[in-house]
Every structure is written in C-alpha cells, then in structure tokens.
Design an enzyme around this catalytic site. Sequence first.
Site, short mmCIF file in Angstrom:
data_model
loop_
_atom_site.label_atom_id
_atom_site.label_comp_id
_atom_site.label_asym_id
_atom_site.label_seq_id
_atom_site.Cartn_x
_atom_site.Cartn_y
_atom_site.Cartn_z
CB THR A 1 14.05 75.18 27.98
OG1 THR A 1 13.28 75.04 26.69
CG2 THR A 1 12.64 75.86 28.78
CB CYS A 2 17.31 71.86 26.16
SG CYS A 2 15.91 70.66 26.33
NE ARG B 1 9.26 76.26 24.15
CZ ARG B 1 8.66 76.03 23.01
NH1 ARG B 1 8.25 77.36 22.48
NH2 ARG B 1 8.08 75.10 22.57
CB ALA C 1 26.33 46.73 26.83
N GLY C 2 23.83 48.19 24.55
CA GLY C 2 23.73 49.26 23.59
C GLY C 2 22.98 50.41 24.02
CG MET D 1 16.32 50.07 23.67
SD MET D 1 15.44 51.59 23.37
CE MET D 1 14.61 51.07 21.68
#
Lengths: 284, 428
Positions: free
Chosen positions: B49-50, B52, B193-194, B196
Amino acid sequence: MNWPEKISITCFAASYLVVLAIELMRMYIPRSAVRSTIKIGFAIAGLFSHTVYLFYRANVSFDQSGLWLGSWFGWSLAGAWLLAAAYLWLIFQKFNSPIGIFLLPVVLGLIGWGSYVGSETQFSAVREKSIWSMVHGVALLIGTAVVALGFVFGVMYLIHSRRLKSKSISKSGQFRLPSLEWLQRYAERSLLASACFLGIGFVSGIARNLTGTSSGIVIPWQNPVIWTSAVLFGWLIFASIGSRIYQPSRNGRKVAMLVLVSFLFLVLELGIVWWVGHATGGEP
Amino acid sequence: MNMLVIGCSHHVADASFRERVSFAPNQVSGFLDSYYEKFPESEALLLSTCNRTELYVLADQSDSVPSRMDLIELLASRHDVPVQELDSALYAHRDSDAVSHLFTVSSSLDSMVVGESQIVSQVKQAYELATEARPKSPLIHRMFDAAIRVAKRVSTETKIHENRVSVPSVAINVLAKQIFERLDNKKILVLGAGEMSEETLTYLKAAGANQITVANRTAERAVSLANQFGGQTAAWSELHHQLSLADLVISTTGASEPIVNVESFEPVMKARKQKTLFILDLAIPRDFDDRIGEQFDNVFLYSLDDLQRECERNLNSRKNQWPKARKIVQDETELFFRDTRRRASGSTIAQLKKQANSIKDEELKRLMNRLDSVSDKDREQIEKSFHRVVNKLLHPPLESIREDSATDDGQAEPVGLLDAMKRLFKLE
C-alpha cells in the site's frame, strides 16, 4: 379461548419497553447489528400484538354495543398504534437515529393513559354509529397522532440545534440525531398534516351536531370543547399557512416552536374534552 | 505453521523509500510467480500500500520457510534497491509475532491514521492476488481469513473506526451531515483558494456537493480551484450577495482581520430570510466574527479551533479504544495458535492411535491362531483386555500432548513433545 383473546396490553407494552431499553443502551454501548435486529424484532412483535389486540377488541365491542375505538381507552390505544407504526417506519428511514427514545415514551404514555381510564368510558351507541361521528373520531385520532409526532420532531430539533450551537457533537457518542434539515422538514409536514386532519375532525364534529339537531343550525360556541377545538384548528391553519408564506418563520427553530405550541394546545384541548365529559356522552 | 514477515511501513521508512520498494497491483502476480519458482514449498502473500510493503511467507515445516536474507535478495532483484539497504531498512517478525503483526495491520491499529477502514480492503485485495497466484494455499487461507475476522471484531466491538480525525473530514462527514440531509442541492461558497479549501472540497465532492462557487481576491487561483471541482467563480466584491445565497461557507482566506463582522452580517441574514447557514471558518486569524454564531439562530459557525478540538476528542476517543483493540488482537493471536497446535497435535494423536491399534490387531490375530477352541465369550474378553492395555498405555502420552497443545508458549506447534513423540514411535 382463541389465541387473539390471550393477547393483553402487557404483551405489546412490554415489547415497546424492551425496544425503548435497547434504544437507551445505545448511549453507553457501541452499535451492534445483533442489537438492532433484536430491536426491530421486538418493535414488529409489539406492533403485531397491538394490531391483533385492537382488531379483536374492536370486533367484540362492535358486536356487543358500538364502536370500541370510540372510547377513551380504545382511542388512546389506537393513537399509540399509529405512533408505534410511525416508529417502525422511521427506524428504516433513519436506521441509526435514536428516534425511539423520544417517540416510545409517548406511545407508552398513551397506552398507560388508556389503561388508567379503562374501557368503561364508552361513547353512546347512537353517536358512535353515525358517519359524522366516525369521520370526526378517526380524523381527530390521526390528527392527534400527527401532532404528537410533530412534537417529537420539534423536541429533537431543539436538542440537536442546541448541541450544534454548543459545539459538543462528539460528546453525544452513539446519540446521533437525524440532520436538522430532515427534522425541520418533517416537523413542517406534521404541522400541515395535523392541521388537515384536525380541520376535518372539527368540521365533521360540527356537521354531526347539525345533522343531529331538529331545531335548525345550532352550534354551541359557549361550550369550551367547541371553542378550544376552534382555537386549535385556527392556530394550526395560521401556523401552517404562515410558515409557508412568511419565509423567516420557516427558520427551523421557529418551526420547532410552532409544533411544540400545537402539542400544548392539543393537550389542553384533550384535557378540556376529558373534564367536560365530551367523549363520555355529555353535552354537546 | 511457521511464518515470517519482512517489510517496511511508515513507522520505519520515509515516503521516498516506501515508493522504491512498493508494488503496483499489476506487479504483484509477477513477483509471486518468481517467488514460487524459488521457494515452491511455502506460501506467500504480498501486501503493498502507500504506507507499507510487506511479504508474508508461511509453511508447515520450519525448514521450508525461506530465510530473511533469501527474501531480501528476492525483493532486491525486483527493485533497484541494494541488498544492504534493504537489510538495514526492513523489519522481520516470526511466528506468533508475525501473526500478531498481521492482525494489528489488518485491524488498522498499525495504520498512519489509526482506525482507517481502507487497510482491510487492501488486505483482502492482497489475499485475492495471493490465491490467484496459487489457488491451493491452505495456510494463506487460514491466516488471512483469521486476519479479516480480527479486523471485523475490532471494527464492531470497539469505537476505533467511529470518529474522524482530520479537520476537513470532521467538518464535512460529521458536522455538515448533522445539519444538512444532503449536499447535492446545497450552495457551497468557498472564500479563499488555499490547500485547506482544496482538501475540504475533496470531501464535499465525495459527499455529493455540486453547486460550488469560489471567491478569491486573486481570480486566477479561484478559476483553477473552481475548474478542478466543477464549480464557478464569483467576484470578491460580491461577497455579501454570495453569502446571502449560500448554504455552506468554507472560509480560508489569509486576511489579517475578519472579513465579515456582526454588523455586515445582519443584512445578509435578512436577505437569507433566516435560512440555515453552516460556516466553516478554517482561516487563521478568523474570517468571521465569532459573535455571528452566537447572535443568529440558524447560523452554525465553526472555527478551526472548534474543529481541531473535535478532532482531538476523536483522537483521544480512539486512543481510549486502543487497549480494547489490542486485547482483541492478543486474544485472537492466542486463539489462532491454540487452534493451530490442536490441529498439529490432532494429526499426531490420530497416527499414534492408528499405529497402536494396528499392532494390537496383529498380535490379537496371532494369538487367536495359536489358541484352540476359544469360546466367543472368551474371545470377546481377550479383545477387550488388549484394547484396555493399548488405551492405558497411550493415555498418559496423549494426555500430555493435549495439555501441551492447550498451553500458550508462543509456538505455532507443540514442537518439543510432538517431535519427541514422532521420533519415539517412528511416526511420519
């Protein structure tokens, strides 16, 4: 003795109590599929025995004297049946919401009230068997159940809204109520539906009086039952139409307050009906 | 059963190393084929997986399990990573530690975000690929069926999965859904428009939101974000008009002072006709005056601090569930080994009984041939007597094996006693 005769109030009241206990457990014990299945099983069993009980008693009473559902006892149990059926429907609509915690006490309260007043408070046979009496009784019954349902939605809305305002969502744990939008929509719908049913009940009550009078159109407005019914009906019309036309009154909190006030009106009216002996054959 | 797992995870390796040793789903079968060419006596499963990459190998016989270095060399041959680097970076767990590790991984207790639900489907996917590579893999079946069962137990018997722990996921999947029944018919206004905003919009899109308007002081970034999420843009000068239309506002501007205060919000509320508004003020310093949430009935204003408090509460709630979840993993590991030992000793017991009964039958036959005129009643007594002797002789050793298999000494099999028994009685 045939089997429907063996079903007593204790059977379905106990089933609803078990369902309520399971609903309350969710506040302390994590969700489990087994518990939900048991809850639904008891709710179905309770509603089934409740249905059989109502049908059986109604048949017996009808054969003997008149409509058993026209008595305070039968009326309360039939009201409780409507709310229990609504609960079962809501379980499937909002599977993980603790609606039963709010609704089942009303169901049990109605059953308790019916048991307390007993079945001797019958309507007189003449009045029960007129078509207007039937419409009057059934419409008031459904209207009352819908107002009670609206009351439950209103209470849930206010609790949920308060919790969201105080930003304490996670403290609620398993006690997840339906969304505010859903509660508001159903409170509005119950307001409208109750206005319709209680309106039909009110109008059919007047029609019954008119058809039963030989001396022309006489409506005894001085009677507290009549004028409180008129006030309740007027209030519901005002609240329903007002909330449709005047947008700010569709604010969820205001809708919740409207259904709470409607419920208080209803309780007041039922109290008056009870005290003046309206349903037991007294005037009018 | 003997088991070895080698691998690396987010606990011990950074993302760049994990990327170098990871396998795409379409590479797993090729790797397992090359594994079985080298080590046909064992069974293998690759979980990648990303966060492990882990290789699980299992065998009935301990000498059939490849060594750690064998596996490292095999991995090195598939990736452009030196053996020495893999040797120093990869962890290894054996037998009970390996089983416990697998149960911990599958129940997401070892995940980067403890309690996330994705890992169990990744384990299932790895299991499917392993059984496709070699359909007859009884040990893999037992092991991974157990791992998925443990994951299910942890999920249903604890609250570890229940509470979300990232700010945007709490905001949308917990809070917004408590206010709105559905989001596809709601107007979403994004101020700023950051990053978050972008992350929150990802959750909103997943929840069905499709009426998105982005307003930003820099139009370019607003256009880019709106295009990314299929929304539209609005001029910053239209802020108050847009606020009167929106159902949900996400505010993440870098303004040094609140952009909306109580006074400027009053006409907005009038224009809204008191319709419910959910404001997620994710900006620091805040974009909305905090009093707005207190003064207006149908406005639910949550700041970053409120949401972070919610996340911390959820994280603490998950931590509180940790001992309960660990206990389930521990119990299931012990149960798994007890069952494995019972199976292993069961086969030895059956062999021993079969051998003893075979000797008994032979000797009985020989005796009967030598004796003349034995009545049926005497014959029956002699047979019973032989049977009792065999049972009495076998009872103590069999009882010892059973007792040994019931104890939890962390071994997959009751090795010492069972081996001794096999050698003493010349069992296979």
